[in-house]
Structures are given as C-alpha cells and as structure tokens.
Design a protein around this motif. Structure first.
Motif, short mmCIF file in Angstrom:
data_model
loop_
_atom_site.label_atom_id
_atom_site.label_comp_id
_atom_site.label_asym_id
_atom_site.label_seq_id
_atom_site.Cartn_x
_atom_site.Cartn_y
_atom_site.Cartn_z
N MET A 57 0.91 -1.15 0.27
CA MET A 57 0.16 0.02 -0.09
C MET A 57 0.74 1.21 0.01
N LEU A 58 0.48 2.14 -0.73
CA LEU A 58 1.38 3.51 -0.83
C LEU A 58 1.23 4.18 0.37
N PRO A 59 2.09 4.85 0.70
CA PRO A 59 2.30 5.59 2.16
C PRO A 59 1.17 6.69 2.37
N ALA A 60 0.82 7.24 1.22
CA ALA A 60 -0.15 8.48 1.17
C ALA A 60 -1.54 7.55 1.53
N LEU A 61 -1.75 6.59 0.86
CA LEU A 61 -2.95 5.85 1.06
C LEU A 61 -3.27 5.51 2.65
N ALA A 62 -2.06 4.73 2.97
CA ALA A 62 -2.24 4.19 4.40
C ALA A 62 -2.33 5.44 5.32
N SER A 63 -1.70 6.64 5.23
CA SER A 63 -1.89 7.68 6.09
C SER A 63 -3.41 8.21 6.01
N ALA A 64 -3.81 8.14 4.80
CA ALA A 64 -5.41 8.67 4.64
C ALA A 64 -6.35 7.60 5.53
N LEU A 65 -6.09 6.56 5.22
CA LEU A 65 -6.97 5.39 5.87
C LEU A 65 -6.79 5.63 7.23
N ALA A 66 -5.42 5.66 7.71
CA ALA A 66 -5.33 5.85 9.34
C ALA A 66 -5.98 7.04 9.90
N HIS A 67 -5.88 8.02 9.05
CA HIS A 67 -6.44 9.40 9.64
C HIS A 67 -8.37 9.21 9.58
N GLU A 68 -8.64 8.73 8.53
CA GLU A 68 -10.18 8.19 8.54
C GLU A 68 -10.59 7.43 9.97
N LEU A 69 -9.98 6.40 9.97
CA LEU A 69 -10.16 5.52 11.24
C LEU A 69 -10.19 6.08 12.46
N VAL A 70 -9.04 7.09 12.64
CA VAL A 70 -9.11 7.84 13.94
C VAL A 70 -10.29 8.67 14.08
N ARG A 71 -10.31 9.52 12.89
CA ARG A 71 -11.46 10.42 12.92
C ARG A 71 -13.09 9.77 13.25
N ARG A 72 -13.15 8.73 12.67
CA ARG A 72 -14.48 7.82 12.75
C ARG A 72 -14.60 7.43 14.33
N ALA A 73 -13.51 6.69 15.02
CA ALA A 73 -13.55 6.42 16.29
C ALA A 73 -13.64 7.56 17.25
N ASP A 74 -12.99 8.71 16.91
CA ASP A 74 -13.17 9.85 17.68
C ASP A 74 -14.61 10.30 17.89
N GLU A 75 -15.12 10.46 16.72
CA GLU A 75 -16.66 10.62 16.42
C GLU A 75 -17.54 9.91 17.43
N ASP A 76 -17.31 8.64 17.39
CA ASP A 76 -18.07 7.51 18.15
C ASP A 76 -18.00 7.99 19.48
N ARG A 77 -16.67 8.11 19.93
CA ARG A 77 -16.48 8.44 21.21
C ARG A 77 -17.00 9.71 21.67
N ARG A 78 -16.95 10.85 20.81
CA ARG A 78 -17.72 12.07 21.36
C ARG A 78 -19.21 11.85 21.37
N LEU A 79 -19.66 11.01 20.54
CA LEU A 79 -21.22 11.11 20.58
C LEU A 79 -21.64 10.29 21.76
N THR A 80 -20.94 9.03 22.08
CA THR A 80 -21.24 8.45 23.13
C THR A 80 -20.93 9.12 24.56
N LEU A 81 -20.03 10.20 24.75
CA LEU A 81 -19.87 10.90 25.80
C LEU A 81 -20.91 11.78 25.79
N ASP A 82 -21.52 12.56 24.81
CA ASP A 82 -22.58 13.41 24.83
C ASP A 82 -23.84 12.80 25.15
N ALA A 83 -24.12 11.56 24.79
CA ALA A 83 -25.24 10.60 25.16
C ALA A 83 -25.06 10.21 26.46
N GLN A 84 -24.10 10.04 27.23
CA GLN A 84 -23.85 9.85 28.58
C GLN A 84 -24.34 11.24 29.63
N ARG A 85 -23.99 12.40 29.00
CA ARG A 85 -24.34 13.43 29.67
C ARG A 85 -25.89 13.93 29.54
#
Length: 167
Positions: free
Chosen positions: A1-29
């Motif tokens: 896999m090209l480094p640029a693609l791996a970097s883009a996938l990494a960014h997208e995975l972290v962004r998506r997991a962070d969004e889930d965490r944020r929504l979960t914390l909001d729902a707990q509050r």
C-alpha cells in the motif's frame, strides 16, 4: 500500500473512532432517544466504512496504518452492528497477530466479544457485564490470568477493582 493511502486510511479510522467516542460521551451527559440514534447511525456508517477498507486492503494492521489507527479500527469493529463481519475480522486479526502485524491484545478483545455474542465462554475475560460488574462466563478460569498476561492484560481481579473504583 502506498504511504499516502495508508496515512489517509489511518486518519479516517481515527476520525471515525473519535466521533463515536464524542457521541457516546454526549449521550452519557444527555441521554435522549436522539443521542442514541446518532450513536447508532455513526456506528452503522463506521462499520460500512471499515467493511470497505477490509474488502479493499485487508485488516488495517498496526504495521500498515500505525498503532493508533489499528486500535481505532478495532473500536469501530467492536461497535459494529454486524456479528458476521466481526467474526470475519476476528479471524483476520488472529492471523495478523500470529504474523506479528497486530497486537495480541486486539485479538483478545475481538475474540471475547464474538464469544459472548455467540453465547460462548470468553477466553480472556475482557467482557464485563455492565449490570453486575462481573465478567461474562470464562473458559478455563483457572488459567485466565496466565492468558491475560500473555496478551498484555492485567489480572482480572485488578481490572475489576479499577472498574469498580471508576478508574
């Protein structure tokens, strides 16, 4: 896999997991049906994105996308509403772990998750019943802490003590 693609996938995975965490914390509050719906929609979309990544590139291992993104992929997988997909990925993660491309801890979490969802005893004791703060049934409990140690987990009693203290 090209480094640029791996970097883009990494960014997208972290962004998506962070969004889930944020929504979960909001729902707990502010627990509302709308907040629960947002979490459900987020997890469904995240699972679809992860399915596409796995279909095109295989499991996003730590050696491919980096440890934080691989952990984010695991979090997305654990929240995915598709047990068949989780089982397929469990097997991919098991192979990646055996090949040294993925932490053994990742396999422990998804293996236990799938076992509990299938009504089977878990192997590492990572799934705790939130109603009782006790682990779901465990296979061969007499050697549990040895297995936990092998994948980098603390003894179960220590984990339970920390959970009960709210750590």
């Amino acid at each position: 896999m090209l480094p640029a693609l791996a970097s883009a996938l990494a960014h997208e995975l972290v962004r998506r997991a962070d969004e889930d965490r944020r929504l979960t914390l909001d729902a707990q509050r502010t627990p509302t049906s709308a907040s629960r719906r947002r979490i459900s929609e987020c997890r469904k979309h995240n699972a679809e994105a992860l399915k596409t990544i796995v279909r095109r590139h295989a499991w996003p291992t730590a050696d491919l996308v980096g440890a934080p993104a691989s952990t984010s992929a695991l979090m997305i997988l654990l929240h995915a509403p598709d047990l068949d997909f989780q089982i397929r990925c469990r097997d991919l993660i098991a192979q990646a772990t055996a090949d040294g491309r993925c932490p053994a801890l990742h396999h422990a979490y998804i293996a236990d998750h799938c076992a509990v969802e299938l009504g089977q005893p878990q192997f590492y004791g990572t799934r705790i019943d939130p109603a009782t703060f006790r682990p779901y049934p465990i296979r061969c409990p007499e050697t549990l802490d040895e297995r936990r140690h092998d994948v980098g987990l603390a003894p179960l009693d220590e984990q339970l003590r920390m959970l009960r203290q709210g750590v």
